[in-house]
Motif scaffolding. Structure first.
Motif, PDB file in Angstrom:
ATOM      1  N   ALA A 166      -9.435  -3.492   5.933  1.00 44.43           N
ATOM      2  CA  ALA A 166      -8.661  -2.315   5.541  1.00 44.43           C
ATOM      3  C   ALA A 166      -9.557  -1.388   4.739  1.00 44.43           C
ATOM      4  O   ALA A 166     -10.604  -1.775   4.256  1.00 44.43           O
ATOM      5  CB  ALA A 166      -7.457  -2.738   4.715  1.00 44.43           C
ATOM      6  N   ALA A 167      -9.106  -0.156   4.585  1.00 47.61           N
ATOM      7  CA  ALA A 167      -9.955   0.869   4.000  1.00 47.61           C
ATOM      8  C   ALA A 167     -10.296   0.577   2.552  1.00 47.61           C
ATOM      9  O   ALA A 167     -11.272   1.071   2.027  1.00 47.61           O
ATOM     10  CB  ALA A 167      -9.255   2.215   4.091  1.00 47.61           C
ATOM     11  N   HIS A 181       0.865  -1.180   0.000  1.00 46.37           N
ATOM     12  CA  HIS A 181       0.000   0.000   0.000  1.00 46.37           C
ATOM     13  C   HIS A 181       0.906   1.235   0.000  1.00 46.37           C
ATOM     14  O   HIS A 181       1.523   1.547   1.014  1.00 46.37           O
ATOM     15  CB  HIS A 181      -0.911  -0.080   1.237  1.00 46.37           C
TER      16      HIS A 181
HETATM   17  S1  SF4 Z   1      -4.757   2.253   8.893  1.00 53.56           S
HETATM   18 FE1  SF4 Z   1      -6.040   1.189   7.408  1.00 53.56          FE
HETATM   19  S2  SF4 Z   1      -5.259   1.772   5.380  1.00 53.56           S
HETATM   20 FE2  SF4 Z   1      -3.706   2.349   6.923  1.00 53.56          FE
HETATM   21  S3  SF4 Z   1      -2.322   0.616   7.036  1.00 53.56           S
HETATM   22 FE3  SF4 Z   1      -3.890   0.244   8.586  1.00 53.56          FE
HETATM   23  S4  SF4 Z   1      -5.513  -0.958   7.591  1.00 53.56           S
HETATM   24 FE4  SF4 Z   1      -4.185  -0.093   5.989  1.00 53.56          FE
END
Ligand code: SF4
Ligand SMILES: *Cc1c(COP(=O)(O)O)cnc(C)c1O
Length: 422
Positions: free
Chosen positions: A419-420, A232
């Motif tokens: 996750a987002a 990511h």
């Molecule tokens: S906060 Fe959400 S988008 Fe960020 S690393 Fe964690 S799961 Fe992934």
């Protein structure tokens, strides 16, 4: 800060603070916006309520209760994550497993539901704290393997979170090794969705079990499976540091591929040049640009959202700037309840301006690939905001989708934290 951080997740580590945030440029710095909650991320009345509580020295319990109430209004489980797609093994529901698209099973290990730092746009409540990780891992991985043995149509397992790379290698191994058993020959690929390459690259380089992690990746390869680290990456800066680049090299030298994905987020990465730069850097490192997502209908959406038509413009303007090796990327894609919907573009058909859409993944595989059309709407930010074009009453998939939902109602509700953008 305290008022906002009791509602929105806040956690940040040294590396992000010292190497990624440009402190000469706050509050606008994109890495700062990505990790530090801002007052504007809450609706004004919510912010005022929280600030009032903090100012008058309200008790922890009182603050927490008020924060919880606001959190519930922020749609913490988008796209039916709580009740949809939770499969059964025999007659019991298998928590931690989500099977929405035929070929791919999503797996949320209990021990991987937190992250090295938190992204402000991602709505997540830390849970499962203080569990006995190894015990959990043993039990859960057995359920997963049993489920997969019953589902020969599945070819890919995507381990996600939170961030599975918060787990020690020995815990991760407990989850992965059972998947390498000859009885699961039909599983061709294992993917790990992670932000650790960006937020804590040391995980792959100098952490005390980083070498052991490489052995684990090699073991997967030697078992004849593809291992992909789904990195990511939100901003090119996350690829600039020496340790970030070394992390990518180490993963690759263990025989894993690195594929890259992120949502398009206002204040963080809503610029075509930024995405083009990011994709070029990824290609340079031998990583593969994979998805640009539309920010999900969750959390402080109003603050971060980018209209679909604008997202498409940004995508195309960036796509044009990279060579074919960078054009492996797809987007902008919405992970909506019926499936992953690609905004293919804006077109004029028989005098009507429309958005051209297409499923990349769908709850019913027959929907995949078929173009469909929505009325042009420059303010829409999600599939739900769109209306069918050409005077149609509904989109082609909606009737069947309602039927799938009827099946869902017969399932009991099981909580899954995602996750987002998964
Ligand atoms: S906060 Fe959400 S988008 Fe960020 S690393 Fe964690 S799961 Fe992934
Ligand atoms: C994105 C996603 C996947 C993986 O889809 P790919 O197109 O194979 O990357 C699997 N399951 C769910 C629920 C997803 O959202």
């Amino acid at each position: 800060m305290k008022a906002v951080a009791s509602v929105l997740p806040f956690r940040v580590n040294n590396y992000v603070v010292e190497d990624l945030i440009d402190w000469a440029n706050i509050p606008d710095d994109p890495m700062y916006q990505l990790t530090f909650p801002q007052p504007e991320m809450l609706r004004l009345p919510d912010y005022a309520r929280m600030l009032g509580l903090v100012r008058r020295g309200a008790s922890k319990a009182e603050i927490k209760a008020a924060a919880r109430r606001i959190q519930f209004t922020l749609n913490p489980h988008p796209a039916g994550q709580m009740e949809l797609n939770v499969p059964r093994v025999g007659n019991t529901l298998a928590p931690g497993i989500q099977h929405k698209y035929r070929e791919t099973v999503l797996f949320f290990p209990a021990a991987g539901q937190t992250c090295h730092s938190y992204c402000t746009y991602c709505f997540r409540w830390a849970q499962f704290v203080g569990i006995e990780e190894l015990k959990f891992a043993g039990r859960e991985s057995k359920v997963l393997a049993d489920y997969l043995r019953e589902h020969q149509e599945v070819t890919s397992v995507l381990i996600t979170g939170g961030d599975p790379m918060v787990m020690k290698t020995k815990v991760l191994r407990r989850y992965i090794e059972p998947l390498l058993d000859p009885s699961l020959e039909h599983i061709a690929s294992i993917r790990i969705g992670t932000k650790a390459l960006a937020y804590w690259p040391y995980r792959f380089v100098t952490d005390d079990d980083a070498d052991d992690l490489q052995r684990l990746f090699e073991q997967i390869r030697n078992a004849g499976k593809h291992i992909a680290i789904m990195g990511h990456y939100s901003h090119p800066r996350e690829l600039e540091t020496d340790v970030a680049q070394e992390a990518v090299r180490r993963v690759q030298s263990a025989g894993a591929t690195v594929r890259c994905q992120a949502p398009l987020i206002k204040h963080v990465n809503d610029s075509a040049d930024l995405w083009a730069d990011m994709w070029r850097r990824q290609v340079r490192l031998g990583a593969v640009p994979y998805y640009m997502f539309v920010e999900r209908d969750t959390g402080p959406k109003n603050y971060f959202e980018v209209p679909l038509t604008r997202a498409w413009e940004i995508f195309v303007d960036a796509y044009k700037q990279v060579s074919g090796l960078g054009r492996t990327v797809r987007g902008p894609s919405m992970s909506a309840t019926p499936g992953k919907v690609l905004v293919s573009g804006v077109a004029t058909v028989m005098g009507e301006e429309v958005l051209v859409l297409r499923f990349l993944q769908a709850r019913n595989p027959d929907w995949v690939g078929r173009p469909f059309f929505a009325k042009y709407d420059p303010t829409a930010t999600w599939l739900d905001d769109l209306e069918p074009a050409f005077g149609e009453a509904e989109f082609f998939f909606e009737e069947e989708h309602r039927e799938l939902d009827d099946v869902r109602r017969q399932l009991e509700v099981v909580e899954i934290e995602g996750a987002a953008f998964a």
